[in-house]
Design a protein around this motif. Structure first.
Motif, PDB file in Angstrom:
ATOM      1  N   ARG A   4       0.748  -1.327  -0.096  1.00  0.00           N
ATOM      2  CA  ARG A   4       0.012  -0.001   0.055  1.00  0.00           C
ATOM      3  C   ARG A   4       0.839   1.304   0.005  1.00  0.00           C
ATOM      4  N   PRO A   5       1.756   1.605   1.088  1.00  0.00           N
ATOM      5  CA  PRO A   5       2.742   2.658   0.859  1.00  0.00           C
ATOM      6  C   PRO A   5       3.448   2.656  -0.372  1.00  0.00           C
ATOM      7  N   ALA A   6       3.922   1.537  -0.686  1.00  0.00           N
ATOM      8  CA  ALA A   6       4.629   1.192  -2.059  1.00  0.00           C
ATOM      9  C   ALA A   6       3.905   2.183  -3.289  1.00  0.00           C
ATOM     10  N   LEU A   7       2.697   1.605  -3.339  1.00  0.00           N
ATOM     11  CA  LEU A   7       1.760   2.030  -4.421  1.00  0.00           C
ATOM     12  C   LEU A   7       1.420   3.620  -4.397  1.00  0.00           C
ATOM     13  N   ALA A   8       1.330   4.309  -3.077  1.00  0.00           N
ATOM     14  CA  ALA A   8       1.061   5.574  -2.982  1.00  0.00           C
ATOM     15  C   ALA A   8       2.378   6.545  -3.370  1.00  0.00           C
ATOM     16  N   LEU A   9       3.542   5.967  -2.972  1.00  0.00           N
ATOM     17  CA  LEU A   9       4.659   6.519  -3.270  1.00  0.00           C
ATOM     18  C   LEU A   9       4.977   6.449  -4.849  1.00  0.00           C
ATOM     19  N   ILE A  10       4.667   5.531  -5.567  1.00  0.00           N
ATOM     20  CA  ILE A  10       4.615   4.909  -7.060  1.00  0.00           C
ATOM     21  C   ILE A  10       3.980   6.215  -7.721  1.00  0.00           C
ATOM     22  N   ASP A  11       2.942   6.353  -7.180  1.00  0.00           N
ATOM     23  CA  ASP A  11       1.713   7.267  -7.872  1.00  0.00           C
ATOM     24  C   ASP A  11       2.232   8.738  -7.978  1.00  0.00           C
ATOM     25  N   THR A  12       2.968   9.184  -6.696  1.00  0.00           N
ATOM     26  CA  THR A  12       3.384  10.674  -6.712  1.00  0.00           C
ATOM     27  C   THR A  12       4.668  10.557  -7.427  1.00  0.00           C
ATOM     28  N   LEU A  13       5.565   9.535  -7.462  1.00  0.00           N
ATOM     29  CA  LEU A  13       6.664   9.586  -8.113  1.00  0.00           C
ATOM     30  C   LEU A  13       6.473   9.647  -9.936  1.00  0.00           C
ATOM     31  N   LEU A  14       5.466   8.861 -10.277  1.00  0.00           N
ATOM     32  CA  LEU A  14       4.912   8.914 -11.667  1.00  0.00           C
ATOM     33  C   LEU A  14       4.437  10.271 -12.188  1.00  0.00           C
ATOM     34  N   THR A  15       3.857  10.724 -10.973  1.00  0.00           N
ATOM     35  CA  THR A  15       3.374  12.265 -11.559  1.00  0.00           C
ATOM     36  C   THR A  15       4.559  13.376 -12.010  1.00  0.00           C
ATOM     37  N   GLU A  16       5.486  13.173 -10.941  1.00  0.00           N
ATOM     38  CA  GLU A  16       6.503  14.023 -10.981  1.00  0.00           C
ATOM     39  C   GLU A  16       7.595  13.715 -12.265  1.00  0.00           C
ATOM     40  N   LEU A  17       7.937  12.258 -12.503  1.00  0.00           N
ATOM     41  CA  LEU A  17       8.618  11.857 -13.492  1.00  0.00           C
ATOM     42  C   LEU A  17       8.070  12.337 -14.959  1.00  0.00           C
ATOM     43  N   LYS A  18       6.721  12.051 -15.112  1.00  0.00           N
ATOM     44  CA  LYS A  18       6.278  12.402 -16.332  1.00  0.00           C
ATOM     45  C   LYS A  18       6.187  13.923 -16.705  1.00  0.00           C
ATOM     46  N   ARG A  19       6.144  14.616 -15.893  1.00  0.00           N
ATOM     47  CA  ARG A  19       6.485  16.120 -16.104  1.00  0.00           C
ATOM     48  C   ARG A  19       8.022  16.637 -16.431  1.00  0.00           C
ATOM     49  N   LEU A  20       8.725  15.595 -15.837  1.00  0.00           N
ATOM     50  CA  LEU A  20      10.049  16.025 -16.063  1.00  0.00           C
ATOM     51  C   LEU A  20      10.485  15.086 -17.066  1.00  0.00           C
ATOM     52  N   ASP A  21       9.961  14.243 -17.864  1.00  0.00           N
ATOM     53  CA  ASP A  21      10.235  13.193 -18.741  1.00  0.00           C
ATOM     54  C   ASP A  21      11.690  12.674 -18.516  1.00  0.00           C
ATOM     55  N   ASP A  22      11.712  12.089 -17.440  1.00  0.00           N
ATOM     56  CA  ASP A  22      12.891  11.175 -16.804  1.00  0.00           C
ATOM     57  C   ASP A  22      12.914   9.726 -17.178  1.00  0.00           C
ATOM     58  N   LYS A  23      13.191   9.368 -18.682  1.00  0.00           N
ATOM     59  CA  LYS A  23      12.825   8.305 -18.900  1.00  0.00           C
ATOM     60  C   LYS A  23      13.609   6.802 -18.271  1.00  0.00           C
ATOM     61  N   MET A  24      14.749   7.171 -17.660  1.00  0.00           N
ATOM     62  CA  MET A  24      15.413   6.125 -17.004  1.00  0.00           C
ATOM     63  C   MET A  24      14.724   5.797 -15.667  1.00  0.00           C
ATOM     64  N   ILE A  25      14.377   6.906 -15.005  1.00  0.00           N
ATOM     65  CA  ILE A  25      13.893   6.287 -13.636  1.00  0.00           C
ATOM     66  C   ILE A  25      12.448   6.025 -13.892  1.00  0.00           C
ATOM     67  N   LEU A  26      11.805   6.593 -14.923  1.00  0.00           N
ATOM     68  CA  LEU A  26      10.510   6.199 -15.430  1.00  0.00           C
ATOM     69  C   LEU A  26      10.634   4.831 -15.617  1.00  0.00           C
ATOM     70  N   THR A  27      11.359   4.342 -16.255  1.00  0.00           N
ATOM     71  CA  THR A  27      11.314   2.723 -16.674  1.00  0.00           C
ATOM     72  C   THR A  27      11.400   2.111 -15.188  1.00  0.00           C
ATOM     73  N   GLU A  28      12.395   2.323 -14.278  1.00  0.00           N
ATOM     74  CA  GLU A  28      12.563   1.602 -13.187  1.00  0.00           C
ATOM     75  C   GLU A  28      11.252   1.712 -12.101  1.00  0.00           C
ATOM     76  N   VAL A  29      10.676   2.893 -12.146  1.00  0.00           N
ATOM     77  CA  VAL A  29       9.371   3.034 -11.467  1.00  0.00           C
ATOM     78  C   VAL A  29       8.175   2.190 -11.956  1.00  0.00           C
ATOM     79  N   HIS A  30       8.100   2.269 -13.221  1.00  0.00           N
ATOM     80  CA  HIS A  30       6.991   1.263 -13.796  1.00  0.00           C
ATOM     81  C   HIS A  30       7.112   0.010 -13.773  1.00  0.00           C
ATOM     82  N   LEU A  31       8.572  -0.384 -13.529  1.00  0.00           N
ATOM     83  CA  LEU A  31       8.745  -1.933 -13.352  1.00  0.00           C
ATOM     84  C   LEU A  31       8.432  -2.431 -11.943  1.00  0.00           C
ATOM     85  N   LEU A  32       9.036  -1.273 -11.082  1.00  0.00           N
ATOM     86  CA  LEU A  32       8.580  -1.692  -9.815  1.00  0.00           C
ATOM     87  C   LEU A  32       7.052  -1.697  -9.298  1.00  0.00           C
TER      88      LEU A  32
END
Length: 429
Positions: free
Chosen positions: A151-179
């Motif tokens: 549950r806390p992992a999913l909550a943090l992932i949602d926050t991360l994805l919102t920020e990463l899509k705005r920055l367009d950081d593909k490398m970390i975006l790949t890792e976060v989607h995999l997680l």
């Protein structure tokens, strides 16, 4: 004393196994404020000072790792902030990742590691080091995943994805989607796990994907295909992952090899297990206990022997039960094996005592009765459990009676005739 000399003395003390002296000297390197180093305007001297501090941080981290001192390692990471404030951000991220990796070798360090990450995420946020913050948050998600805090992992992932899509950081975006895919797989939501993996692969296709990250993507693809019972495709993904991890010398290669062996067993090809272990890349793992556990399962499956299968599960409990993927598939395999054994035993009978069947398969009567009941409901065979007599009544497969279907078809045709006659009557009127 200059930091270079202190560092040399510390290295010498460590080589002489004088750990306490080495620790003291490394700490002195980090805290030194020698006027010749810190307050100099000479750029080359300042660079050397920073290099010495970086080396001292890494060496001190290695020292605490070898001593299994998680709190000491946490303190080193906190100390490194003053160094990080005066160096390039890329080098900062690399250094802190290196130090955090040392926690992996320290058992029972979860709580300290988690708190260290939370503290450093707060510091990175305050210092406006956004990329470092994202990197640390990604590691925190991985830590929560390992401890099944979905549950806390999913909550943090949602926050991360919102920020990463705005920055367009593909490398970390790949890792976060995999997680994200791994988390959804952990809670049993396979459609979302597949969707997240697809997003991860899409992000990875637009960048250079490091071998270890590519291996992780292949491994997750194999796991999800195995969950769909597509073991042939899963095997090919596991093989790709195994090759990548072996080439990098990563410890995860053993896990990929176990999954490959599991696929062979699940495909009813247990005889291929030994031949697979003669392949050059796999040969060095052939004598390890983890591989031996899969070999024992393959032998039991090949012999259709439930007793040997249970013996393998008992003897290699840690190797076979610690991984949820292997555990779930072996449970399915055990059910299939029990089912096949029961069908083979009851085949010649029209009436057989349940107690007798339980003795032949060497299982408890209650478990056998429950399995037979399930098989009857699933229409694996036709029969009835007579609990009053403690017997199983087995029937021949009933022949399909087509009279009902034929009657329905006849009535449909009659209905069409009536409708046609009615239409003509309306026209005449």
């Amino acid at each position: 004393m200059a930091t270079t000399q202190l560092l040399e003395k510390a290295d010498a003390a460590l080589a002489a196994k004088n750990v306490k002296e080495a620790e003291k000297l490394y700490q002195e390197v980090l805290s030194t404020s020698s006027a010749s180093d810190v307050h100099t305007t000479d750029a080359s001297v300042q660079q050397q000072q920073l290099r010495n501090q970086e080396k001292a941080l890494v060496k001190l981290g290695e020292l605490y790792r070898d001593q299994k001192n998680a709190q000491g390692l946490s303190n080193v990471i906190t100390q490194s902030r003053s160094f990080m404030s005066s160096t390039a951000k890329a080098k900062t991220a690399k250094l802190i990742r290196t130090l955090l990796d040392f926690f992996n070798s320290i058992p029972d360090s979860y709580d300290i590691q988690k708190q260290t990450l939370i503290d450093n995420i707060a510091w990175a946020k305050a210092e406006k080091r956004i990329f470092l913050k994202h990197s640390l948050e990604t590691r925190l998600v991985g830590l929560q995943l390992d401890t099944q805090q979905y549950r806390p992992a999913l909550a943090l992932i949602d926050t991360l994805l919102t920020e990463l899509k705005r920055l367009d950081d593909k490398m970390i975006l790949t890792e976060v989607h995999l997680l994200e895919s791994r988390v959804y797989r952990g809670i049993g939501n396979f459609p979302k796990a597949k969707a997240a993996l697809t997003s991860s692969r899409t992000a990875a296709n637009s960048i250079y994907c490091p071998p270890l990250l590519q291996a992780a993507l292949d491994l997750q693809s194999g796991i999800l295909h195995a969950e769909d019972k597509d073991y042939t495709t899963a095997y090919s993904y596991f093989f790709e992952s195994f090759e990548n991890l072996s080439a990098q010398g990563d410890a995860g290669a053993l896990g990929a090899l176990k999954y490959m062996l599991l696929c062979k067993v699940m495909l009813n090809l247990p005889e291929d297990v030994n031949s697979l272990l003669t392949v050059k890349l796999a040969a060095k793992y052939a004598q390890l206990r983890d591989v031996e556990s899969m070999r024992a399962v393959a032998r039991a499956h090949q012999d259709r022997n439930l007793a040997d299968f249970e013996k393998a599960l008992r003897e290699y409990k840690d190797e076979l039960s610690s991984d949820p993927t292997i555990r779930s598939h072996l449970a399915s395999l055990y059910d299939n094996l029990l089912e096949q054994n029961l069908l083979r035993i009851i085949e010649p009978y029209s009436v057989v005592e349940i107690e007798h069947v339980a003795e032949l398969v060497k299982q408890e009567r209650q478990g056998v009765e429950s399995k037979l009941s399930q098989m009857i409901l699933d229409k694996v065979f036709h029969g009835v459990l007579d609990q009053g007599r403690g017997c199983l009544l087995v029937f021949d497969e009933p022949e399909a009676d087509n009279a009902y279907g034929a009657a329905i078809e006849t009535l449909e045709e009659v209905g069409k005739v009536v409708q046609s006659l009615y239409a003509k009557t309306v026209q005449i009127a």
